[in-house]
Every structure is written in structure tokens, then in C-alpha cells.
Design a protein around this motif. Structure first.
Motif, PDB file in Angstrom:
ATOM      1  N   VAL A  87       0.937  -1.168   0.061  1.00  0.00           N
ATOM      2  CA  VAL A  87       0.044   0.003   0.097  1.00  0.00           C
ATOM      3  C   VAL A  87       0.704   1.067  -0.073  1.00  0.00           C
ATOM      4  CG1 VAL A  87      -1.939   1.446   1.426  1.00  0.00           C
ATOM      5  CG2 VAL A  87      -1.919  -1.081   0.950  1.00  0.00           C
ATOM      6  N   VAL A  88       1.946   1.166   0.746  1.00  0.00           N
ATOM      7  CA  VAL A  88       2.886   2.440   0.949  1.00  0.00           C
ATOM      8  C   VAL A  88       3.426   2.479  -0.476  1.00  0.00           C
ATOM      9  CG1 VAL A  88       5.090   3.330   1.855  1.00  0.00           C
ATOM     10  CG2 VAL A  88       2.996   2.220   3.201  1.00  0.00           C
ATOM     11  N   PHE A  89       3.774   1.454  -1.163  1.00  0.00           N
ATOM     12  CA  PHE A  89       4.290   1.722  -2.296  1.00  0.00           C
ATOM     13  C   PHE A  89       3.506   2.288  -3.615  1.00  0.00           C
ATOM     14  CE2 PHE A  89       4.499   0.039  -6.717  1.00  0.00           C
ATOM     15  CZ  PHE A  89       5.819   0.353  -7.303  1.00  0.00           C
ATOM     16  N   THR A  90       2.210   1.834  -3.476  1.00  0.00           N
ATOM     17  CA  THR A  90       1.091   2.432  -4.189  1.00  0.00           C
ATOM     18  C   THR A  90       1.107   4.025  -4.028  1.00  0.00           C
ATOM     19  OG1 THR A  90      -0.022   0.343  -4.311  1.00  0.00           O
ATOM     20  CG2 THR A  90      -1.098   2.266  -5.001  1.00  0.00           C
ATOM     21  N   LEU A  91       1.203   4.389  -2.607  1.00  0.00           N
ATOM     22  CA  LEU A  91       1.136   5.927  -2.400  1.00  0.00           C
ATOM     23  C   LEU A  91       2.467   6.622  -3.010  1.00  0.00           C
ATOM     24  CD1 LEU A  91       0.017   8.024  -0.873  1.00  0.00           C
ATOM     25  CD2 LEU A  91       1.467   7.529   1.087  1.00  0.00           C
ATOM     26  N   ILE A  92       3.551   6.138  -2.789  1.00  0.00           N
ATOM     27  CA  ILE A  92       4.748   6.503  -3.617  1.00  0.00           C
ATOM     28  C   ILE A  92       4.725   6.614  -5.042  1.00  0.00           C
ATOM     29  CG2 ILE A  92       7.136   6.134  -4.087  1.00  0.00           C
ATOM     30  CD1 ILE A  92       7.357   4.719  -1.261  1.00  0.00           C
ATOM     31  N   TYR A  93       4.022   5.544  -5.664  1.00  0.00           N
ATOM     32  CA  TYR A  93       3.742   5.395  -7.065  1.00  0.00           C
ATOM     33  C   TYR A  93       2.739   6.678  -7.657  1.00  0.00           C
ATOM     34  CZ  TYR A  93       1.830   4.244 -11.529  1.00  0.00           C
ATOM     35  OH  TYR A  93       1.203   4.536 -12.828  1.00  0.00           O
ATOM     36  N   ALA A  94       1.765   6.777  -6.787  1.00  0.00           N
ATOM     37  CA  ALA A  94       0.737   7.944  -7.020  1.00  0.00           C
ATOM     38  C   ALA A  94       1.570   9.324  -7.048  1.00  0.00           C
ATOM     39  CB  ALA A  94      -0.377   7.953  -5.903  1.00  0.00           C
ATOM     40  N   ILE A  95       2.583   9.404  -6.099  1.00  0.00           N
ATOM     41  CA  ILE A  95       3.229  10.647  -5.709  1.00  0.00           C
ATOM     42  C   ILE A  95       4.087  11.081  -7.001  1.00  0.00           C
ATOM     43  CG2 ILE A  95       4.759  12.174  -4.466  1.00  0.00           C
ATOM     44  CD1 ILE A  95       3.464  10.734  -2.001  1.00  0.00           C
ATOM     45  N   GLY A  96       5.129   9.878  -7.397  1.00  0.00           N
ATOM     46  CA  GLY A  96       6.167  10.184  -8.297  1.00  0.00           C
ATOM     47  C   GLY A  96       5.989   9.058  -9.526  1.00  0.00           C
ATOM     48  N   GLY A  97       4.956   8.487  -9.813  1.00  0.00           N
ATOM     49  CA  GLY A  97       5.068   7.635 -10.950  1.00  0.00           C
ATOM     50  C   GLY A  97       5.089   8.116 -12.136  1.00  0.00           C
ATOM     51  N   THR A  98       5.975   7.452 -13.218  1.00  0.00           N
ATOM     52  CA  THR A  98       6.165   8.236 -14.503  1.00  0.00           C
ATOM     53  C   THR A  98       5.352   7.471 -15.442  1.00  0.00           C
ATOM     54  OG1 THR A  98       8.092   6.508 -14.893  1.00  0.00           O
ATOM     55  CG2 THR A  98       8.660   8.702 -13.800  1.00  0.00           C
ATOM     56  N   THR A  99       4.592   6.495 -15.256  1.00  0.00           N
ATOM     57  CA  THR A  99       3.571   5.853 -16.472  1.00  0.00           C
ATOM     58  C   THR A  99       2.223   6.234 -15.948  1.00  0.00           C
ATOM     59  OG1 THR A  99       3.310   3.864 -14.932  1.00  0.00           O
ATOM     60  CG2 THR A  99       5.265   3.933 -16.382  1.00  0.00           C
ATOM     61  N   ASP A 100       1.220   5.959 -16.963  1.00  0.00           N
ATOM     62  CA  ASP A 100      -0.079   6.288 -16.902  1.00  0.00           C
ATOM     63  C   ASP A 100      -1.118   5.312 -16.321  1.00  0.00           C
ATOM     64  OD1 ASP A 100       0.510   8.974 -17.968  1.00  0.00           O
ATOM     65  OD2 ASP A 100       0.203   7.960 -20.120  1.00  0.00           O
ATOM     66  N   VAL A 101      -0.410   4.527 -15.662  1.00  0.00           N
ATOM     67  CA  VAL A 101      -1.267   3.043 -15.145  1.00  0.00           C
ATOM     68  C   VAL A 101      -1.974   3.733 -13.890  1.00  0.00           C
ATOM     69  CG1 VAL A 101      -1.210   1.012 -14.273  1.00  0.00           C
ATOM     70  CG2 VAL A 101       0.366   1.440 -15.895  1.00  0.00           C
ATOM     71  N   PRO A 102      -3.282   3.796 -13.785  1.00  0.00           N
ATOM     72  CA  PRO A 102      -4.138   4.031 -12.825  1.00  0.00           C
ATOM     73  C   PRO A 102      -3.540   3.788 -11.585  1.00  0.00           C
ATOM     74  CG  PRO A 102      -5.520   3.319 -14.649  1.00  0.00           C
ATOM     75  CD  PRO A 102      -4.166   2.944 -15.109  1.00  0.00           C
ATOM     76  N   VAL A 103      -3.755   4.665 -10.394  1.00  0.00           N
ATOM     77  CA  VAL A 103      -3.418   4.142  -9.193  1.00  0.00           C
ATOM     78  C   VAL A 103      -4.330   2.940  -8.558  1.00  0.00           C
ATOM     79  CG1 VAL A 103      -3.165   4.965  -6.678  1.00  0.00           C
ATOM     80  CG2 VAL A 103      -2.704   6.495  -8.778  1.00  0.00           C
ATOM     81  N   GLY A 104      -5.425   2.965  -8.920  1.00  0.00           N
ATOM     82  CA  GLY A 104      -6.377   1.973  -8.367  1.00  0.00           C
ATOM     83  C   GLY A 104      -5.939   0.478  -9.056  1.00  0.00           C
ATOM     84  N   LYS A 105      -5.513   0.510 -10.139  1.00  0.00           N
ATOM     85  CA  LYS A 105      -5.205  -0.798 -10.615  1.00  0.00           C
ATOM     86  C   LYS A 105      -3.828  -1.176 -10.163  1.00  0.00           C
ATOM     87  CE  LYS A 105      -4.448  -2.646 -15.375  1.00  0.00           C
ATOM     88  NZ  LYS A 105      -4.424  -2.490 -16.886  1.00  0.00           N
ATOM     89  N   VAL A 106      -2.902  -0.414  -9.926  1.00  0.00           N
ATOM     90  CA  VAL A 106      -1.625  -0.675  -9.249  1.00  0.00           C
ATOM     91  C   VAL A 106      -2.002  -1.156  -7.864  1.00  0.00           C
ATOM     92  CG1 VAL A 106       0.483   0.179  -8.326  1.00  0.00           C
ATOM     93  CG2 VAL A 106      -0.255   1.084 -10.604  1.00  0.00           C
ATOM     94  N   LEU A 107      -2.872  -0.549  -7.233  1.00  0.00           N
ATOM     95  CA  LEU A 107      -3.097  -0.792  -5.652  1.00  0.00           C
ATOM     96  C   LEU A 107      -3.794  -2.317  -5.653  1.00  0.00           C
ATOM     97  CD1 LEU A 107      -3.400  -0.197  -2.540  1.00  0.00           C
ATOM     98  CD2 LEU A 107      -5.589   0.707  -3.070  1.00  0.00           C
ATOM     99  N   THR A 108      -4.828  -2.594  -6.523  1.00  0.00           N
ATOM    100  CA  THR A 108      -5.027  -3.878  -6.634  1.00  0.00           C
ATOM    101  C   THR A 108      -4.123  -5.077  -6.882  1.00  0.00           C
ATOM    102  OG1 THR A 108      -7.486  -2.915  -7.106  1.00  0.00           O
ATOM    103  CG2 THR A 108      -7.182  -5.244  -7.487  1.00  0.00           C
ATOM    104  N   ALA A 109      -3.575  -4.845  -7.801  1.00  0.00           N
ATOM    105  CA  ALA A 109      -2.355  -6.010  -7.981  1.00  0.00           C
ATOM    106  C   ALA A 109      -1.343  -5.902  -7.179  1.00  0.00           C
ATOM    107  CB  ALA A 109      -1.750  -5.193  -9.455  1.00  0.00           C
ATOM    108  N   MET A 110      -0.938  -4.767  -6.663  1.00  0.00           N
ATOM    109  CA  MET A 110       0.105  -4.990  -5.533  1.00  0.00           C
ATOM    110  C   MET A 110      -0.488  -5.657  -4.136  1.00  0.00           C
ATOM    111  SD  MET A 110       3.336  -3.942  -6.261  1.00  0.00           S
ATOM    112  CE  MET A 110       3.709  -3.482  -4.680  1.00  0.00           C
ATOM    113  N   VAL A 111      -1.488  -5.103  -3.704  1.00  0.00           N
ATOM    114  CA  VAL A 111      -2.034  -5.975  -2.691  1.00  0.00           C
ATOM    115  C   VAL A 111      -2.277  -7.199  -2.760  1.00  0.00           C
ATOM    116  CG1 VAL A 111      -3.899  -5.555  -0.945  1.00  0.00           C
ATOM    117  CG2 VAL A 111      -2.881  -3.581  -1.789  1.00  0.00           C
ATOM    118  N   GLY A 112      -3.113  -7.544  -4.031  1.00  0.00           N
ATOM    119  CA  GLY A 112      -3.348  -9.056  -4.389  1.00  0.00           C
ATOM    120  C   GLY A 112      -2.142  -9.972  -4.199  1.00  0.00           C
ATOM    121  N   VAL A 113      -0.957  -9.631  -4.968  1.00  0.00           N
ATOM    122  CA  VAL A 113       0.197 -10.600  -5.093  1.00  0.00           C
ATOM    123  C   VAL A 113       0.701 -10.543  -3.505  1.00  0.00           C
ATOM    124  CG1 VAL A 113       2.618 -10.568  -6.093  1.00  0.00           C
ATOM    125  CG2 VAL A 113       0.496  -9.847  -7.625  1.00  0.00           C
TER     126      VAL A 113
END
Length: 234
Positions: free
Chosen positions: A44-70
């Protein structure tokens, strides 16, 4: 992510130990829950960091679901390993587990084919003076062997973060950016200018163990000095 995992696991473990009954089983359950929750918490914290400084257009919600699921699946595996390890140690030496201090492991005797608790000793058996030093030495030697030799045989498959990054396209622009420490002497789990992969990786692991040991020992020494009362002058 490593810092979040440790802090979350420690806080949750200590909180559960305070509210659960003071038994060995409670300590084991607390260790399982702490290990399980701490891994997706870091995701979850990684997703927050991605939301702040991510360089791609992948939606934050999609990243959160994938990261937490794995990482929930990874957390289950780590929780089982933690529970079995802590449970085994608590069963025979609860004094070695900080959260189990004060618990005793009654001696089991077989009487008429059945296991019964022996009468508790009136005076607890103290830990021998040499036991902590032997335990410390064994831990250091084990860490050096794992980091310097066994690490070479570690799986080359991507971890949870790398898998999500590849599957969801988070790393699509990774080649366009150079890491700030790309030219450091220990970049990419190896030692700079050493071409032999086995030697480079093993030496980097040994250096890492040494650095961790030095920092940890220094921090322990500082805390111990602060807690040691200064004798008053006569």
C-alpha cells in the motif's frame, strides 16, 4: 517497503500480545497476524509513492489492486514460516522471544503412556553466560554463509513488485531513467569491476552483512549506554 514492513509487524505484534491472553499460543498467533498484515501494508505504501512520483499512466487503483493481491499471497507464505519458527522457539525457549518474556515452557513427562506437565521448578533456570555469545556467533556465521555463498543460487524469477511492474506496465519507462546509485560500488547486488558473478555477488553479500552488523551493533551500544544508570559519586 522494508521499513514499513518491520514497523507494521512490530506494532501489530506488540499490540496483539498486550490484548491476548499471556500464553505461548497467543504469541504464535500474534506473530502470524503481524507477518501477514505487514507485507500488503508495504505494498500500500509503495502504491502511495507511485501515486506521488510514478512516471507511467497506469491508474493508481489498478496498481493498488495488483500490488495488494500479489503481496497478500506472499504475506500468507511469510506468515506461515514466521508462525512455525516463533512457535518452535517459544515451545522450548520462550526466553529467546522478546514478546514471550515471562512465559514458561513446562517440562513434559510420559506417565503410563501419556504426556503430563512436570512440577514447575521453584527457581527458574538462568540462561548460561555463554549462551548469548554462542547464539550471536552462530547467527553471524549463518548470515555470512547465506549471503556469501547460498545467495548465488537464489531464484532469478521476479519478486512481487517486479511482477506487478512488468504485468501492468509500470516499468515501461524504466530504461529512460538511470538510478541515482547506478554507479555505486555495490550496485545491482555485486561489487564494481569484479567480473566473476559468483565472487562479485558473494563479496557484496558479505560486505552487506558486515555493514548491517556494524550499524546494528552501534545502535545497540548507544541504546544500552543510555539505559545503563550512571553511579552516583560519593
Amino acid at each position: 517497503m522494508g521499513v514499513v514492513t518491520v514497523v507494521t509487524a512490530y506494532a501489530l505484534f506488540r499490540g496483539l500480545v498486550l490484548v491476548l491472553p499471556r500464553t505461548r499460543r497467543s504469541v504464535t498467533v500474534a506473530s502470524f497476524a503481524a507477518a501477514l498484515v505487514s507485507v500488503p501494508a508495504a505494498a500500500v505504501v509503495f502504491t502511495l509513492i507511485y501515486a506521488i512520483g510514478g512516471t507511467t499512466d497506469v491508474p493508481v487503483g489498478k496498481v493498488l489492486t495488483a500490488m495488494v493481491g500479489v503481496h497478500v499471497l506472499i504475506g500468507i507464505g511469510e506468515a506461515v514460516i514466521t508462525m512455525l519458527t516463533v512457535g518452535a522457539v517459544v515451545a522450548v525457549r520462550p526466553d529467546l522471544v522478546y514478546g514471550a518474556r515471562g512465559l514458561t515452557a513446562p517440562l513434559k513427562l510420559r506417565v503410563d503412556g501419556e504426556l503430563v506437565d512436570a512440577e514447575p521448578a521453584t527457581v527458574p533456570v538462568p540462561i548460561s553466560a555463554g549462551s548469548p555469545r554462542k547464539l550471536w556467533t552462530a547467527g553471524v556465521v549463518t548470515a555470512l554463509v547465506l549471503a556469501g555463498f547460498v545467495s548465488f543460487y537464489a531464484s532469478a524469477s521476479p519478486d512481487g513488485l517486479e511482477k506487478v511492474a512488468a504485468d501492468k506496465g509500470i516499468d515501461a519507462k524504466a530504461d529512460q531513467y538511470e538510478h541515482a546509485t547506478a554507479d555505486s560500488p555495490l550496485a545491482d547486488y555485486g561489487v564494481k569491476d569484479i567480473t566473476d558473478a559468483r565472487l562479485s555477488g558473494g563479496l557484496a553479500g558479505v560486505i552487506g552483512v558486515g555493514a548491517t552488523l556494524a550499524v546494528g551493533t552501534g545502535a545497540f551500544w548507544v541504546v544500552r549506554r543510555r539505559r545503563t544508570p550512571v553511579p552516583e559519586s560519593v
